[in-house]
Scaffold this active site. Structure first.
Site, PDB file in Angstrom:
ATOM      1  N   SER A  81      28.758  32.683  46.043  1.00 26.39           N
ATOM      2  CA  SER A  81      27.806  33.916  46.730  1.00 26.39           C
ATOM      3  C   SER A  81      27.125  33.353  47.686  1.00 26.39           C
ATOM      4  CB  SER A  81      27.210  34.861  45.600  1.00 26.39           C
ATOM      5  OG  SER A  81      28.019  35.600  44.879  1.00 26.39           O
ATOM      6  N   ALA A 145      41.440  41.444  39.115  1.00 25.89           N
ATOM      7  CA  ALA A 145      40.389  40.918  40.063  1.00 25.89           C
ATOM      8  C   ALA A 145      39.642  39.660  39.525  1.00 25.89           C
ATOM      9  CB  ALA A 145      39.291  41.789  40.496  1.00 25.89           C
ATOM     10  N   TYR A 181      22.788  44.210  42.152  1.00 24.30           N
ATOM     11  CA  TYR A 181      23.605  42.950  42.787  1.00 24.30           C
ATOM     12  C   TYR A 181      25.062  43.409  42.651  1.00 24.30           C
ATOM     13  CZ  TYR A 181      24.811  38.311  44.487  1.00 24.30           C
ATOM     14  OH  TYR A 181      25.554  37.276  45.189  1.00 24.30           O
ATOM     15  N   ASN A 183      29.278  42.613  44.273  1.00 25.52           N
ATOM     16  CA  ASN A 183      29.837  41.857  45.194  1.00 25.52           C
ATOM     17  C   ASN A 183      30.819  42.918  46.100  1.00 25.52           C
ATOM     18  OD1 ASN A 183      30.050  38.859  44.390  1.00 25.52           O
ATOM     19  ND2 ASN A 183      30.341  40.009  42.404  1.00 25.52           N
ATOM     20  N   GLY A 323      24.783  30.560  43.930  1.00 21.93           N
ATOM     21  CA  GLY A 323      26.370  30.999  43.968  1.00 21.93           C
ATOM     22  C   GLY A 323      27.027  30.575  42.712  1.00 21.93           C
TER      23      GLY A 323
END
Length: 364
Positions: A81, A145, A181, A183, A323
């Protein structure tokens, strides 16, 4: 476990360190931090600290469990991230160029993309995407995913498919009412960049950031490119079957939210350029780095527009991003004087004191 010894001969000047004796306490503290991680079972850890003139590179552990080879000092890693700050920087450049308004609805630029129970692009603004205040559902973790499974099954995922996958779920909350948060926000922002510029997201990163800053070890893997190019440490993950190598993933899944590959040196160069105002003009940089009310990450860092901000115990302001992606866990950012990137190649069994590590690296 192998650990780079940096104490003996430090003041004489090392080919890697290029530092003065005054840096020895910083090196000792950081080396102890890294050594503690690998002693507790993490495969490898490394830290790169620099001020634009001198560089400190420290490693501990192994870069490959199967061979026992030491952690490479300048190896490439997946930065997860931290990619989001690159994406946000491009968006804020487009804001400065008058190509996008932060407070305009997403539908202004991507009509019809966000529709249904999961999101309303007529209401959600570009700013809310950057702030993680859109309420859009999370696509990560949904069936189809998983970066590791997709690589094993030789599948890719288009950005529009990721968004569609997210929107099969209900919205998390009404736009602007909370921070969560997510994505999916940055997948949409990657699509926004492509729509506004008429070029690929990767091309815009290269032209606007990677090329001008000379980030020679930074790149966005294209769909289907599952190996990391060049020298790199292997990443690992604990499973019911034991510790497995998870270096090979499908990068089209995290894409603009987390697929970049880079090095400590390149990331530090990026953060110094961002902090110094060389990437994003001052008005937009101020918006990026100003924490929102009630928007705090797990580590207590306030979140602005694609970047976190906090004050270290020594009174120094730090901006950065963390990240996490299978096998690689990175914390990276800068103060006015220094930049640091710390990476582990395996998730620690207990949460490390990352704030202490940052202070060991950055406080005077």
């Amino acid at each position: 476990m192998q650990s780079r010894t940096i104490l003996a001969g430090l003041c004489a000047g090392s080919a890697v360190l290029l530092l003065s004796c005054s840096t020895a306490p910083r090196a000792i503290s950081l080396q102890n931090d890294l050594g503690g991680l690998t002693a507790a079972g993490v495969a490898g850890a490394m830290a790169t600290v620099d001020d634009g003139h001198t560089t400190l590179v420290l490693t501990s552990g192994v870069g490959d469990r199967s061979t026992g080879v030491a952690m490479p000092e300048h190896g490439r890693v997946r930065i997860g991230s931290v990619t989001k700050t690159f994406t946000a920087a491009v968006v804020m450049q487009l804001v400065a160029e008058g190509k996008v308004n932060l407070d305009s609805p997403v539908d202004t630029y991507l009509p019809g993309l966000l529709s249904g129970d999961g999101a309303d692009g007529r209401v959600i603004t570009v700013r809310q995407l950057l702030q993680h205040r859109s309420g859009i559902p999370e696509f990560a973790g949904q069936p189809g995913a998983d970066e590791l499974i997709a690589a094993a099954e030789d599948r890719t995922l288009a950005p529009a498919e990721a968004v569609s996958m997210a929107l099969r779920q209900p919205a998390q909350f009404a736009p602007g009412t909370r921070y969560a948060y997510t994505n999916t926000n940055f997948i949409v922002l990657g699509m926004l960049i492509e729509k506004l510029t008429g070029r690929g997201y990767s091309d815009e990163l290269t032209e606007r950031i990677i090329g001008p800053l000379g980030l020679h070890d930074t790149y966005l893997p294209p769909p289907g490119e599952r190996e990391i190019r060049g020298e790199h440490p292997h990443g690992y993950q604990e499973t019911a079957a034991g510790t497995v190598d998870v270096s090979r993933i499908e990068p089209s899944i995290p894409w603009a939210a987390g697929a970049l590959v880079s090095t400590g040196h390149d990331l530090n160069t990026f953060w110094r350029a961002l902090f110094d105002g060389r990437l994003v003009p001052a008005p937009q940089l101020a918006e990026m780095t100003t924490p929102q009310d009630g928007a705090n990450e797990e580590d207590g860092r306030g979140y602005g527009l694609g970047v976190g901000s906090t004050e270290l115990s020594c009174g120094v302001r730090f901006i950065g991003h963390s990240g996490g992606i299978p096998g690689y866990y990175t914390n990276s950012g800068a103060t006015p004087d220094r930049a640091v990137t710390i990476t582990f190649t395996q998730a620690p069994r207990t949460r490390p004191d990352v704030q202490a590590m940052l202070e060991h690296a950055l406080c005077p």
